[in-house]
Design a protein around this motif. Structure first.
Motif, PDB file in Angstrom:
ATOM      1  N   SER A 108       0.842  -1.189   0.000  1.00  0.00           N
ATOM      2  CA  SER A 108       0.000   0.000   0.000  1.00  0.00           C
ATOM      3  C   SER A 108       0.881   1.244   0.000  1.00  0.00           C
ATOM      4  O   SER A 108       2.093   1.162   0.180  1.00  0.00           O
ATOM      5  CB  SER A 108      -0.910   0.005   1.238  1.00  0.00           C
ATOM      6  N   ALA A 239      -4.441   0.672  -0.678  1.00  0.00           N
ATOM      7  CA  ALA A 239      -3.868  -0.463  -1.406  1.00  0.00           C
ATOM      8  C   ALA A 239      -3.352  -0.019  -2.769  1.00  0.00           C
ATOM      9  O   ALA A 239      -3.996   0.788  -3.454  1.00  0.00           O
ATOM     10  CB  ALA A 239      -4.916  -1.556  -1.575  1.00  0.00           C
ATOM     11  N   ASN A 240      -2.216  -0.537  -3.150  1.00  0.00           N
ATOM     12  CA  ASN A 240      -1.669  -0.279  -4.485  1.00  0.00           C
ATOM     13  C   ASN A 240      -2.378  -1.180  -5.500  1.00  0.00           C
ATOM     14  O   ASN A 240      -2.146  -2.390  -5.544  1.00  0.00           O
ATOM     15  CB  ASN A 240      -0.160  -0.551  -4.505  1.00  0.00           C
ATOM     16  N   THR A 241      -3.235  -0.584  -6.299  1.00  0.00           N
ATOM     17  CA  THR A 241      -4.039  -1.358  -7.251  1.00  0.00           C
ATOM     18  C   THR A 241      -3.774  -0.973  -8.705  1.00  0.00           C
ATOM     19  O   THR A 241      -4.371  -1.555  -9.611  1.00  0.00           O
ATOM     20  CB  THR A 241      -5.543  -1.173  -6.961  1.00  0.00           C
ATOM     21  N   GLY A 254      -9.185  -2.811  -2.731  1.00  0.00           N
ATOM     22  CA  GLY A 254      -7.935  -3.511  -2.935  1.00  0.00           C
ATOM     23  C   GLY A 254      -8.182  -4.607  -3.952  1.00  0.00           C
ATOM     24  O   GLY A 254      -9.272  -4.708  -4.540  1.00  0.00           O
ATOM     25  N   ASP A 273      -1.003  -6.275   1.900  1.00  0.00           N
ATOM     26  CA  ASP A 273      -1.772  -5.051   2.090  1.00  0.00           C
ATOM     27  C   ASP A 273      -2.511  -4.572   0.843  1.00  0.00           C
ATOM     28  O   ASP A 273      -3.391  -3.719   0.940  1.00  0.00           O
ATOM     29  CB  ASP A 273      -0.845  -3.923   2.556  1.00  0.00           C
ATOM     30  N   CYS A 274      -2.145  -5.097  -0.317  1.00  0.00           N
ATOM     31  CA  CYS A 274      -2.812  -4.678  -1.549  1.00  0.00           C
ATOM     32  C   CYS A 274      -4.146  -5.383  -1.763  1.00  0.00           C
ATOM     33  O   CYS A 274      -4.864  -5.069  -2.709  1.00  0.00           O
ATOM     34  CB  CYS A 274      -1.898  -4.918  -2.758  1.00  0.00           C
ATOM     35  N   THR A 275      -4.504  -6.328  -0.891  1.00  0.00           N
ATOM     36  CA  THR A 275      -5.680  -7.167  -1.124  1.00  0.00           C
ATOM     37  C   THR A 275      -6.837  -6.835  -0.191  1.00  0.00           C
ATOM     38  O   THR A 275      -6.662  -6.214   0.861  1.00  0.00           O
ATOM     39  CB  THR A 275      -5.345  -8.660  -0.934  1.00  0.00           C
TER      40      THR A 275
END
Length: 413
Positions: A108, A239-241, A254, A273-275
């Motif tokens: 994230s 979150a990094n999406t 996410g 953390d992205c989920t």
């Protein structure tokens, strides 16, 4: 089999371990935008505090870990797009990387709310990575002359405050919520932690937001102004999406994954953390952005990438930390009947519902947290154990009733 893992923290390490548990020979390529080897990201505040060094921080895994695990690491390289149909990843280096199985462990990023004048602040930081910690250390210097303003009284903001105490002339913390750690603790334990931190010299301005910045002055919604030299934005993370979007994956707040950490696209997995995944207590999907969960999800993803049938269904919200010597562990849900116990400086609040321990908060004495965590995670029926006993002496639950009686010096229980 060609495995590609994108990310360089706990979920990525878990994925490597999961793959190698079943496949000793497959080709593993790791892509990480950070230039560093695996490091303990939750420990960056201790680097500033002087409790650890950068060298020790980078020992999260041994120096020869990647060599022993057969991992080819591409560090300082960004993954920019995924072609799910072609099974390839485009990299910032210009290379196109093919894969058979792919895991997104991309974590994230800090959320910085749009605030008037933010771009005029000359010294600012977000404090989530090693580079952030090193930059903040350089901003503060060694003369303890800088006034620090932290926006956000959550875990990141308060760990930052703890870390910079030896380096800052003063620390002010602003948060819109009426209490600190508002997503972690209810009012009473939050007030205990706040008073403890205030005794160390940190000042709180709660129930307020920053309406605008004018270089080194913050204007608050309550009408006050705060002068500062260094600003730390610790409002939260998202979150990094972006990379998942290029692959057309299903997203909510996410990357959506099932209990096997599979995404909506065949051969692409995600962890950490992205989920967003299913919370077993509420039955709803949510982010459980904590280090142990990331590691367990990564392991699950890795095993399934290697042809296994692993399931991650024991993820629970959990925080294990401390502030200025006060230890804190919380886990699970607070939706239940509260059972409070206070002894001296220790605070214990258990929550029960439907014959289960669903959550707990411990302040001070945390020695028995592992037992309570296991009860919450495993959803153990309280009717199958002597709950009244373990409320006070939980380590004895590992023994039979006869053994417990002998240990307590009494008759059969």
């Amino acid at each position: 089999m060609r495995y590609v893992i994108i990310g360089g923290s706990a979920a990525a390490v878990g994925c490597i371990e999961g793959i190698r548990a079943l496949d000793k020979e497959g080709e593993i390529t790791l892509v990480s935008s950070e230039p560093y080897a695996f490091y303990g990201r939750p420990l960056i505040s201790y680097l500033l505090e002087g409790k650890t060094t950068q060298e020790k921080l980078l020992r999260y895994r041994p120096a020869d870990y990647e060599e022993k695990k057969g991992v080819h690491a591409l560090r300082g390289v960004r993954a920019e797009a995924i072609d799910a149909a072609a099974h390839t990843v485009s990299l910032s280096s210009g290379e196109t990387l093919p894969y058979d199985k792919l895991c997104l462990a991309v974590g994230s990023s800090p959320f910085v709310p749009p605030t008037q004048g933010y771009d005029t602040v000359p010294a600012k930081n977000c404090f989530t990575t090693l580079d952030d910690a090193l930059a903040l250390q350089a901003m503060l210097g060694q003369d303890k002359a800088k006034r620090v303003l932290i926006v956000g009284a959550g875990l990141i903001g308060l760990k930052c405050a703890e870390g910079i105490l030896p380096l800052a002339a003063s620390i002010d913390v602003v948060d819109l919520a009426p209490r600190i750690l508002s997503t972690v603790l209810p009012q009473e334990p939050a007030a205990i932690v706040q008073k403890h931190i205030e005794r160390a010299g940190v000042r709180f301005h709660l129930g307020q937001s920053v309406t605008r910045f004018e270089r080194n002055v913050a204007h608050l919604s309550g009408g006050d102004t705060l002068a500062f030299d260094v600003l730390v934005m610790a409002v939260g993370v998202r979150a990094n999406t972006q990379l998942a979007q290029t692959a057309g994956l299903a997203l909510e707040r996410g990357i959506v994954v099932d209990e096997g950490c599979r995404t909506s696209e065949a051969d692409i997995f995600a962890a950490g953390d992205c989920t967003v995944s299913l919370d077993p207590d509420t039955g709803k999907r949510r982010a459980l952005a904590i280090w142990p969960n990331a590691s367990m999800q990564g392991d699950t993803a890795g095993r399934n990438m290697a042809g296994g049938h692993a399931v991650h269904d024991k993820g629970i919200p959990m925080n294990a930390t401390g502030f200025m010597g006060l230890h804190l562990i919380s886990a699970g849900s607070y939706d239940g009947e509260p059972l409070l116990s206070r002894k001296g400086d220790s605070y214990k609040l258990l929550y029960t519902r439907d014959d289960r321990l669903v959550g707990f908060i411990l302040l001070g004495d945390i020695d028995r947290a592992g037992i309570y965590t296991a009860l919450v995670r495993e959803r153990t029926p309280l009717s199958t154990i002597d709950f009244e006993l373990i409320r006070e002496t939980p380590q004895l639950m590992a023994f039979s009733a006869t053994e417990r009686a002998m240990k307590l010096g009494g008759g059969a229980l």
